[in-house]
Design a protein around this motif. Structure first.
Motif, PDB file in Angstrom:
ATOM      1  N   TYR A  11       0.852  -1.177   0.000  1.00 27.14           N
ATOM      2  CA  TYR A  11       0.000   0.000   0.000  1.00 27.14           C
ATOM      3  C   TYR A  11       0.894   1.234   0.000  1.00 27.14           C
ATOM      4  O   TYR A  11       1.766   1.387   0.843  1.00 27.14           O
ATOM      5  CB  TYR A  11      -0.904   0.029   1.239  1.00 27.14           C
ATOM      6  N   LEU A  12       0.660   2.118  -0.974  1.00 21.18           N
ATOM      7  CA  LEU A  12       1.387   3.376  -1.057  1.00 21.18           C
ATOM      8  C   LEU A  12       0.423   4.526  -0.848  1.00 21.18           C
ATOM      9  O   LEU A  12      -0.757   4.438  -1.172  1.00 21.18           O
ATOM     10  CB  LEU A  12       2.076   3.512  -2.417  1.00 21.18           C
ATOM     11  N   VAL A  13       0.948   5.620  -0.326  1.00 19.09           N
ATOM     12  CA  VAL A  13       0.131   6.778  -0.013  1.00 19.09           C
ATOM     13  C   VAL A  13      -0.435   7.379  -1.296  1.00 19.09           C
ATOM     14  O   VAL A  13       0.263   7.546  -2.285  1.00 19.09           O
ATOM     15  CB  VAL A  13       0.961   7.842   0.728  1.00 19.09           C
ATOM     16  N   VAL A  14      -1.720   7.707  -1.265  1.00 24.38           N
ATOM     17  CA  VAL A  14      -2.370   8.413  -2.358  1.00 24.38           C
ATOM     18  C   VAL A  14      -2.568   9.837  -1.871  1.00 24.38           C
ATOM     19  O   VAL A  14      -3.118  10.062  -0.801  1.00 24.38           O
ATOM     20  CB  VAL A  14      -3.738   7.782  -2.711  1.00 24.38           C
ATOM     21  N   GLY A  15      -2.104  10.809  -2.649  1.00 23.86           N
ATOM     22  CA  GLY A  15      -2.219  12.178  -2.182  1.00 23.86           C
ATOM     23  C   GLY A  15      -2.608  13.123  -3.285  1.00 23.86           C
ATOM     24  O   GLY A  15      -2.652  12.778  -4.457  1.00 23.86           O
ATOM     25  N   ASP A  16      -2.888  14.319  -2.880  1.00 23.57           N
ATOM     26  CA  ASP A  16      -3.235  15.384  -3.812  1.00 23.57           C
ATOM     27  C   ASP A  16      -1.946  15.947  -4.378  1.00 23.57           C
ATOM     28  O   ASP A  16      -1.098  16.425  -3.643  1.00 23.57           O
ATOM     29  CB  ASP A  16      -4.021  16.463  -3.067  1.00 23.57           C
ATOM     30  N   ASP A  17      -1.766  15.872  -5.684  1.00 20.00           N
ATOM     31  CA  ASP A  17      -0.542  16.330  -6.318  1.00 20.00           C
ATOM     32  C   ASP A  17      -0.555  17.816  -6.638  1.00 20.00           C
ATOM     33  O   ASP A  17       0.410  18.331  -7.160  1.00 20.00           O
ATOM     34  CB  ASP A  17      -0.299  15.567  -7.618  1.00 20.00           C
ATOM     35  N   GLU A  18      -1.631  18.484  -6.359  1.00 21.44           N
ATOM     36  CA  GLU A  18      -1.712  19.899  -6.678  1.00 21.44           C
ATOM     37  C   GLU A  18      -0.845  20.692  -5.705  1.00 21.44           C
ATOM     38  O   GLU A  18      -0.808  20.407  -4.513  1.00 21.44           O
ATOM     39  CB  GLU A  18      -3.157  20.394  -6.574  1.00 21.44           C
ATOM     40  N   PRO A  19      -0.123  21.684  -6.200  1.00 20.05           N
ATOM     41  CA  PRO A  19       0.724  22.475  -5.318  1.00 20.05           C
ATOM     42  C   PRO A  19      -0.109  23.371  -4.408  1.00 20.05           C
ATOM     43  O   PRO A  19      -1.252  23.711  -4.711  1.00 20.05           O
ATOM     44  CB  PRO A  19       1.540  23.327  -6.290  1.00 20.05           C
ATOM     45  N   GLU A  20       0.488  23.722  -3.283  1.00 15.96           N
ATOM     46  CA  GLU A  20      -0.171  24.680  -2.407  1.00 15.96           C
ATOM     47  C   GLU A  20      -0.159  26.032  -3.090  1.00 15.96           C
ATOM     48  O   GLU A  20       0.688  26.316  -3.927  1.00 15.96           O
ATOM     49  CB  GLU A  20       0.590  24.761  -1.086  1.00 15.96           C
ATOM     50  N   GLU A  21      -1.095  26.861  -2.721  1.00 18.86           N
ATOM     51  CA  GLU A  21      -1.146  28.181  -3.343  1.00 18.86           C
ATOM     52  C   GLU A  21       0.124  28.950  -3.012  1.00 18.86           C
ATOM     53  O   GLU A  21       0.686  28.818  -1.939  1.00 18.86           O
ATOM     54  CB  GLU A  21      -2.370  28.946  -2.851  1.00 18.86           C
ATOM     55  N   GLY A  22       0.583  29.759  -3.941  1.00 20.00           N
ATOM     56  CA  GLY A  22       1.791  30.535  -3.736  1.00 20.00           C
ATOM     57  C   GLY A  22       3.050  29.808  -4.178  1.00 20.00           C
ATOM     58  O   GLY A  22       4.116  30.362  -4.134  1.00 20.00           O
ATOM     59  N   GLN A  23       2.926  28.554  -4.574  1.00 18.36           N
ATOM     60  CA  GLN A  23       4.079  27.801  -5.040  1.00 18.36           C
ATOM     61  C   GLN A  23       3.783  27.268  -6.437  1.00 18.36           C
ATOM     62  O   GLN A  23       3.351  26.127  -6.594  1.00 18.36           O
ATOM     63  CB  GLN A  23       4.399  26.647  -4.104  1.00 18.36           C
ATOM     64  N   PRO A  24       4.007  28.085  -7.449  1.00 13.89           N
ATOM     65  CA  PRO A  24       3.693  27.627  -8.803  1.00 13.89           C
ATOM     66  C   PRO A  24       4.637  26.516  -9.250  1.00 13.89           C
ATOM     67  O   PRO A  24       5.831  26.565  -8.978  1.00 13.89           O
ATOM     68  CB  PRO A  24       3.891  28.886  -9.650  1.00 13.89           C
ATOM     69  N   ILE A  25       4.075  25.528  -9.895  1.00 13.07           N
ATOM     70  CA  ILE A  25       4.879  24.442 -10.440  1.00 13.07           C
ATOM     71  C   ILE A  25       4.639  24.418 -11.940  1.00 13.07           C
ATOM     72  O   ILE A  25       3.539  24.170 -12.397  1.00 13.07           O
ATOM     73  CB  ILE A  25       4.499  23.095  -9.800  1.00 13.07           C
TER      74      ILE A  25
END
Length: 125
Positions: free
Chosen positions: A21-35
């Motif tokens: 089992y691997l962690v599933v997470g939100d890949d969207e960056p936090e605001e203020g940190q453009p990727i």
């Protein structure tokens, strides 16, 4: 075994990948940190080839910061390389004014070489 489970203690969601089992997470960056493009390429590379590093960065909450840093460093390297190559090869605004197609051809060549260097040194390393 279930495809997805949630740890009630931490609230993290996990996905069954093979036997683990691997962690599933939100890949969207936090605001203020453009990727940008470079960061997105590195994210894809991490997901496909370095899942443990990806999971570790995701679980400690450093993924957006890490990707933003990679993106910034890659963009700086790309711009510096392109400028240095253009100067070394004598590609100037004078050439652009006299023969636009030749200027475009040479600049595209420089762009492609600089992208290969950035990919090799930062994105796929």
């Amino acid at each position: 075994m279930e495809k997805y489970i949630t740890d009630e203690r931490t609230g993290l969601k996990y996905e069954l990948v093979g036997d683990y089992y691997l962690v599933v997470g939100d890949d969207e960056p936090e605001e203020g940190q453009p990727i940008g493009t470079w960061g997105q390429r590195h994210l894809r590379y991490l997901k496909e080839h370095h899942r443990v590093r990806y999971a570790n960065l995701l679980t400690i909450g450093k993924l957006p910061e890490y990707l933003a840093d990679i993106d910034r460093r890659a963009e700086e390297l790309f711009l510096r390389l392109a400028k240095q190559m253009a100067e070394a090869e004598g590609i100037t605004e004078k050439l652009k004014a006299s023969d636009q197609m030749e200027w475009v051809r040479q600049m595209n060549s420089i762009r492609n070489r600089a992208m290969e260097i950035v990919n090799a040194e930062l994105i796929f390393a």
